[in-house]
Design a protein around this motif. Structure first.
Motif, PDB file in Angstrom:
ATOM      1  N   ILE A  29       0.962  -1.122   0.024  1.00  0.00           N
ATOM      2  CA  ILE A  29      -0.127  -0.100  -0.091  1.00  0.00           C
ATOM      3  C   ILE A  29       0.840   1.172  -0.077  1.00  0.00           C
ATOM      4  O   ILE A  29       1.790   1.282   0.803  1.00  0.00           O
ATOM      5  CB  ILE A  29      -0.995  -0.147   1.099  1.00  0.00           C
ATOM      6  N   VAL A  30       0.570   2.178  -1.022  1.00  0.00           N
ATOM      7  CA  VAL A  30       1.310   3.346  -1.125  1.00  0.00           C
ATOM      8  C   VAL A  30       0.365   4.702  -0.814  1.00  0.00           C
ATOM      9  O   VAL A  30      -0.527   4.850  -1.099  1.00  0.00           O
ATOM     10  CB  VAL A  30       1.896   3.475  -2.373  1.00  0.00           C
ATOM     11  N   PRO A  31       1.041   5.468   0.198  1.00  0.00           N
ATOM     12  CA  PRO A  31       0.221   6.586   0.529  1.00  0.00           C
ATOM     13  C   PRO A  31       0.262   7.513  -0.376  1.00  0.00           C
ATOM     14  O   PRO A  31       1.067   7.665  -1.331  1.00  0.00           O
ATOM     15  CB  PRO A  31       1.213   7.073   1.703  1.00  0.00           C
ATOM     16  N   GLU A  32      -0.915   8.344  -0.442  1.00  0.00           N
ATOM     17  CA  GLU A  32      -0.896   9.331  -1.679  1.00  0.00           C
ATOM     18  C   GLU A  32      -0.070  10.474  -1.278  1.00  0.00           C
ATOM     19  O   GLU A  32       0.092  11.421  -2.163  1.00  0.00           O
ATOM     20  CB  GLU A  32      -2.337   9.584  -1.881  1.00  0.00           C
ATOM     21  N   LYS A  33       0.223  10.702  -0.313  1.00  0.00           N
ATOM     22  CA  LYS A  33       1.204  11.943   0.431  1.00  0.00           C
ATOM     23  C   LYS A  33       2.122  11.582   1.457  1.00  0.00           C
ATOM     24  O   LYS A  33       1.650  10.630   2.374  1.00  0.00           O
ATOM     25  CB  LYS A  33       0.127  12.957   0.895  1.00  0.00           C
ATOM     26  N   TYR A  43       5.879  16.147  -6.702  1.00  0.00           N
ATOM     27  CA  TYR A  43       6.970  15.719  -7.487  1.00  0.00           C
ATOM     28  C   TYR A  43       6.909  14.206  -8.027  1.00  0.00           C
ATOM     29  O   TYR A  43       7.773  13.839  -8.377  1.00  0.00           O
ATOM     30  CB  TYR A  43       8.352  15.834  -6.397  1.00  0.00           C
ATOM     31  N   LYS A  44       5.451  13.757  -8.127  1.00  0.00           N
ATOM     32  CA  LYS A  44       5.137  12.528  -8.571  1.00  0.00           C
ATOM     33  C   LYS A  44       5.995  11.490  -7.594  1.00  0.00           C
ATOM     34  O   LYS A  44       6.353  10.338  -8.115  1.00  0.00           O
ATOM     35  CB  LYS A  44       5.469  12.366  -9.953  1.00  0.00           C
ATOM     36  N   LEU A  45       6.262  11.934  -6.462  1.00  0.00           N
ATOM     37  CA  LEU A  45       7.198  10.926  -5.852  1.00  0.00           C
ATOM     38  C   LEU A  45       6.458   9.671  -5.374  1.00  0.00           C
ATOM     39  O   LEU A  45       6.953   8.632  -5.241  1.00  0.00           O
ATOM     40  CB  LEU A  45       7.770  11.635  -4.296  1.00  0.00           C
ATOM     41  N   ASN A  46       5.259   9.907  -4.914  1.00  0.00           N
ATOM     42  CA  ASN A  46       4.345   8.724  -4.570  1.00  0.00           C
ATOM     43  C   ASN A  46       4.078   7.705  -5.653  1.00  0.00           C
ATOM     44  O   ASN A  46       4.131   6.564  -5.797  1.00  0.00           O
ATOM     45  CB  ASN A  46       2.966   9.163  -4.052  1.00  0.00           C
ATOM     46  N   THR A  47       3.653   8.448  -7.112  1.00  0.00           N
ATOM     47  CA  THR A  47       3.556   7.446  -8.341  1.00  0.00           C
ATOM     48  C   THR A  47       5.000   6.550  -8.719  1.00  0.00           C
ATOM     49  O   THR A  47       4.967   5.634  -9.007  1.00  0.00           O
ATOM     50  CB  THR A  47       3.128   8.769  -9.349  1.00  0.00           C
ATOM     51  N   LEU A  48       6.183   7.442  -8.482  1.00  0.00           N
ATOM     52  CA  LEU A  48       7.353   6.838  -8.649  1.00  0.00           C
ATOM     53  C   LEU A  48       7.496   5.684  -7.636  1.00  0.00           C
ATOM     54  O   LEU A  48       7.960   4.392  -8.090  1.00  0.00           O
ATOM     55  CB  LEU A  48       8.492   7.839  -8.684  1.00  0.00           C
ATOM     56  N   THR A  80       2.879  -1.825   4.081  1.00  0.00           N
ATOM     57  CA  THR A  80       2.872  -0.428   3.673  1.00  0.00           C
ATOM     58  C   THR A  80       4.154   0.055   3.646  1.00  0.00           C
ATOM     59  O   THR A  80       5.094   0.033   4.242  1.00  0.00           O
ATOM     60  CB  THR A  80       2.200   0.338   5.143  1.00  0.00           C
ATOM     61  N   VAL A  81       4.164   1.141   2.636  1.00  0.00           N
ATOM     62  CA  VAL A  81       5.650   1.562   2.363  1.00  0.00           C
ATOM     63  C   VAL A  81       5.375   3.225   2.739  1.00  0.00           C
ATOM     64  O   VAL A  81       4.408   3.837   2.796  1.00  0.00           O
ATOM     65  CB  VAL A  81       5.848   1.777   0.550  1.00  0.00           C
ATOM     66  N   ASP A  82       6.735   3.552   3.218  1.00  0.00           N
ATOM     67  CA  ASP A  82       6.740   5.088   3.958  1.00  0.00           C
ATOM     68  C   ASP A  82       8.244   5.488   3.351  1.00  0.00           C
ATOM     69  O   ASP A  82       9.164   4.660   3.102  1.00  0.00           O
ATOM     70  CB  ASP A  82       6.635   5.221   5.211  1.00  0.00           C
ATOM     71  N   VAL A  83       8.395   6.831   3.016  1.00  0.00           N
ATOM     72  CA  VAL A  83       9.628   7.400   2.737  1.00  0.00           C
ATOM     73  C   VAL A  83       9.978   8.437   3.805  1.00  0.00           C
ATOM     74  O   VAL A  83       9.062   9.278   4.001  1.00  0.00           O
ATOM     75  CB  VAL A  83       9.637   7.731   1.400  1.00  0.00           C
ATOM     76  N   LEU A  84      11.274   8.501   4.363  1.00  0.00           N
ATOM     77  CA  LEU A  84      11.424   9.348   5.304  1.00  0.00           C
ATOM     78  C   LEU A  84      12.519  10.153   4.837  1.00  0.00           C
ATOM     79  O   LEU A  84      13.640   9.880   4.158  1.00  0.00           O
ATOM     80  CB  LEU A  84      12.261   8.466   6.547  1.00  0.00           C
ATOM     81  N   GLU A  85      12.843  11.389   5.149  1.00  0.00           N
ATOM     82  CA  GLU A  85      13.592  12.462   4.584  1.00  0.00           C
ATOM     83  C   GLU A  85      14.409  12.790   5.832  1.00  0.00           C
ATOM     84  O   GLU A  85      14.180  12.936   7.082  1.00  0.00           O
ATOM     85  CB  GLU A  85      12.968  13.699   3.999  1.00  0.00           C
TER      86      GLU A  85
END
Length: 295
Positions: A29-33, A43-48, A80-85
């Motif tokens: 599952i990919v969050p939309e934001k 930046y189309k980061l979720n789509t990527l 569930t995927v998350d991206v951390l900065e």
């Protein structure tokens, strides 16, 4: 005796944890934001992210889309995927984390970095760099392992069938990249559609609603050689999965018509029918090259 019992329980718990790998999961599952960005799919980061996971072999869905019954009724059947900065003055640093339904980390990528100044390019390059470590991690979906993630109530409807039968209703994910036309969700796609015959036959066998979902999933598959168009102040940069900038596009006053260059050849990129074409002169000869672009 108590010592042996305690040791057995500890080893059993460690074994159960060790077995919880990405191979146990078919869906992500990919969050939309993402929390560090202000806008949905900025930046189309979720789509990527979704596209990269599908390249890896997962079946990925946005968290705001209609989910198949396998995970709609059992959230523990998906990661569930998350991206951390990590903030830095001179670089963009991103880490990808895959978690189970209990919030436990199943896989964490390396820290991807980019020193590009433009945010759109920098975030995308950093995400691709982080994903290289996930790409290097072996993945082979194991249906039997996924069945263990299903709650007990989910198996009561097939109590008379063998235990392994509970996994036979799970649709098989097609790992073959598919060329497709751009879709409204912004998923990476290509200029022409070429769906494997087996996939089409399976989709036709489903009810109308399921056929629609299968078609969307098929369209999200990427074809080899697809280039991603990253916005710049003057147009776009076409980037491959390396990641490497392949071609720079500069906007003109004509729709779907760009001035293009890659340092060795300069020409034009335009849309011809359903295809994108790069035309340029090479030693006095007009060359024409078909491109697979995802905007």
């Amino acid at each position: 005796m108590k010592k042996y019992t305690l040791l057995f329980l500890v080893l059993l718990s460690i074994s159960g944890y060790a077995q919880n790998t990405i191979n146990n999961y078919k869906y992500v599952i990919v969050p939309e934001k993402y929390s560090f960005l202000k806008q949905t799919d900025q930046y189309k980061l979720n789509t990527l992210t979704k596209a990269l996971l599908q390249d890896k072999g997962f079946t990925a869905y946005f968290d705001n889309s209609d989910l198949p019954n396998e995970i709609a009724n059992n959230k523990c059947g998906a990661l569930t995927v998350d991206v951390l900065e990590k903030n830095s003055m001179f670089s963009t640093n991103l880490t990808i984390v895959l978690k189970d339904c209990y919030g436990k980390t199943v896989l964490e990528s390396k820290q991807g970095k980019s020193r590009e100044k433009e945010f759109a390019v920098s975030y995308n390059l950093a995400l691709r760099d982080a994903f290289t470590s996930i790409s290097d991690t072996p993945y082979s979906y194991q249906a039997a392992a996924d069945a263990q993630n299903k709650p007990a109530v989910a198996t009561t409807t097939t109590a008379s069938a063998p235990a392994s039968a509970t996994t036979t209703s799970v649709p098989v994910s097609a790992n073959v990249p598919v060329q497709s036309a751009p879709v409204s969700s912004g998923l990476p796609a290509t200029a022409s559609a070429a769906v494997p015959a087996g996939t089409v036959a399976a989709a036709n066998a489903q009810p109308a609603a399921n056929a629609t979902k299968s078609a969307v999933a098929a369209e999200s598959k990427l074809a080899p050689g697809t280039l991603y168009a990253q916005p710049t102040s003057t147009g776009y940069q076409l980037i491959d999965t390396a990641p490497k900038i392949i071609l720079s596009l500069y906007k003109t006053s004509v729709e779907n018509y760009f001035i293009a260059g890659n340092g060795t050849a300069n020409g034009i990129v335009f849309k011809k029918g359903d295809n994108w074409v790069f035309e340029y002169y090479n030693n006095g000869q007009l060359e024409s090259q078909k491109l697979l672009i995802k905007f």
